[in-house]
Enzyme design. Structure first.
Site, PDB file in Angstrom:
ATOM      1  N   LYS A   6       0.839  -1.198   0.000  1.00 37.11           N
ATOM      2  CA  LYS A   6       0.000   0.000   0.000  1.00 37.11           C
ATOM      3  C   LYS A   6       0.873   1.247   0.000  1.00 37.11           C
ATOM      4  CE  LYS A   6      -0.349   0.153   5.054  1.00 37.11           C
ATOM      5  NZ  LYS A   6      -1.233   0.231   6.220  1.00 37.11           N
ATOM      6  N   TYR A  42      15.088  30.191   7.476  1.00 38.56           N
ATOM      7  CA  TYR A  42      13.971  30.986   8.009  1.00 38.56           C
ATOM      8  C   TYR A  42      14.008  31.077   9.530  1.00 38.56           C
ATOM      9  CZ  TYR A  42      11.833  30.565   3.370  1.00 38.56           C
ATOM     10  OH  TYR A  42      11.579  30.633   2.026  1.00 38.56           O
TER      11      TYR A  42
END
Length: 389
Positions: free
Chosen positions: A45, A281
């Site tokens: 999956k 940042y």
């Protein structure tokens, strides 16, 4: 060797190398642990936990997996259509919502999971339209509290209705199954409790006339530690990809597994900076003195977890480095401490550890998460390069 995108451009920025030989070795190692008579389902999956569903499914089958598992029916239908698998390989999918592609799944010969009456009614209606019986696995909720039918009256009603539909030739009850909540915590009291409930629920179904092909509850940690839970089939997910299901079970090496994915990038820039320089940042990192900075062109847009800002490890030029400051969408910075590797040098975020590089489990610790998430979240901008196929 193959990959999902052109090597020009994106592949030079970063890549995830997938060692299919390691995956086959993991399948063989897991099969060696199985209780007598138990088969192995390879769970592919979420694009095989980020590794590429179709090549990983093929490799798992080559190594002896006789079942494949997916969450969504769309994943399972794609495997049946495109993977070129032998006809006797069974494919199961379990995450259904109302209005799902039941008829397509029946026509493709998939095993579908049913947890309640609405799903049984939809699959029966689809079987009538398809003109052929559905392969249905009935899921029991033995204590995980997600999908699955609770014991008692609901289970009795669901089993009874499924048997009536089977008697009409509309379906075949191919499996009875469930899922552990805490199998990655050896000795947790819920494990024995769930096993008891599962045995009781399957016994009731069989007393009513259900003759399943397989009964299964074991996931990766239960496959590794609970032979009494192997029954007819085990569902191995993260262990296939060489990652430990949990720290309490040991590392991949402790478990005889080899990590399959290596994530790396090419350094985009190396530059000299003075002390006191803010980096990325928010300036959460400031250079302690004159140093060199390296720019790694992968970021949270590629699946590198932002929660590992300031902690994520990277191997560059033979040394472990740490993310300096915040991880941005497309890039992050490492403090090279005055070293000057050339632009284009490899920055290895994680791999099997053979050359001293970090592992996915190291990144999981750095980000406060689990190894499953580290590999599964690597995005489609990062090309997969499959080798040893």
């Amino acid at each position: 060797m193959s990959e999902t995108t052109d090597r020009q451009g994106a592949a030079l920025r970063g890549r995830a190398e997938i060692d299919l030989g390691a995956l086959r070795g993991n399948v063989r190692a897991l099969r060696a642990r199985l209780a007598p008579g138990a088969a192995l389902m390879a769970v592919v999956k979420a694009d095989a936990y980020g590794h590429g569903a179709i090549p990983c499914a093929r490799a798992a089958v080559e190594a002896g997996a006789t079942w494949l598992g997916t969450a969504t029916p769309q994943e399972a239908l794609a495997l049946r259509a495109d993977a070129g698998l032998p006809d006797d390989v069974r494919i199961m999918c379990w995450l259904w919502t109302p209005g799902g592609p039941w008829q397509e799944a029946i026509e493709a010969g998939l095993d579908v999971s049913v947890s309640g009456m609405w799903a049984l009614e939809e699959v029966v209606a689809a079987a009538r339209r398809a003109g052929r019986p559905a392969r249905v696995q009935v899921k029991a909720d033995t204590g995980l509290g997600r999908s699955g039918c609770r014991p008692g009256r609901d289970w009795e009603e669901l089993i009874g209705a499924a048997l009536r539909a089977e008697g009409e030739g509309l379906l075949r009850i191919t499996g009875l199954w469930s899922h552990f909540a805490c199998a990655d915590e050896p000795g947790h009291p819920s494990i024995a409790a769930q096993l008891t409930v599962f045995k009781e629920m399957t016994a009731y179904a069989e007393e009513q006339g259900v003759r399943p092909e397989v009964r299964h509850i074991a996931n990766s940690p239960a496959t590794l530690t609970l032979p009494e839970a192997h029954f007819d089939l085990v569902r191995t997910g993260i262990a296939l990809y060489g990652i430990s299901p949990g720290p309490e079970l040991g590392t991949s090496a402790d478990l005889g597994l080899r990590p399959v994915m290596t994530l790396s990038a090419s350094l985009a820039l190396v530059k000299d900076v003075p002390g006191g320089e803010g980096v990325s940042y928010g300036h959460h990192y400031t250079t302690p003195g004159d140093t060199t900075l390296g720019l790694v062109p992968l970021g949270y847009g590629d699946g590198v977890p932002r929660h590992a800002s300031g902690t994520g490890p990277v191997l560059i030029d033979g040394k472990w480095r740490t993310v300096a400051g915040r991880i941005a969408m497309d890039q992050f910075v490492v403090d090279l401490g005055g070293d000057r590797p050339a632009a284009g040098s490899d920055a290895v975020l994680f791999g099997p550890g053979d050359d001293g590089e970090p592992t996915a489990e190291d990144w999981a610790q750095a980000a406060g998460t689990i190894g499953y998430e580290i590999v599964t979240r690597i995005g489609s901008r990062v090309p997969r390069v499959h080798r040893n196929g």
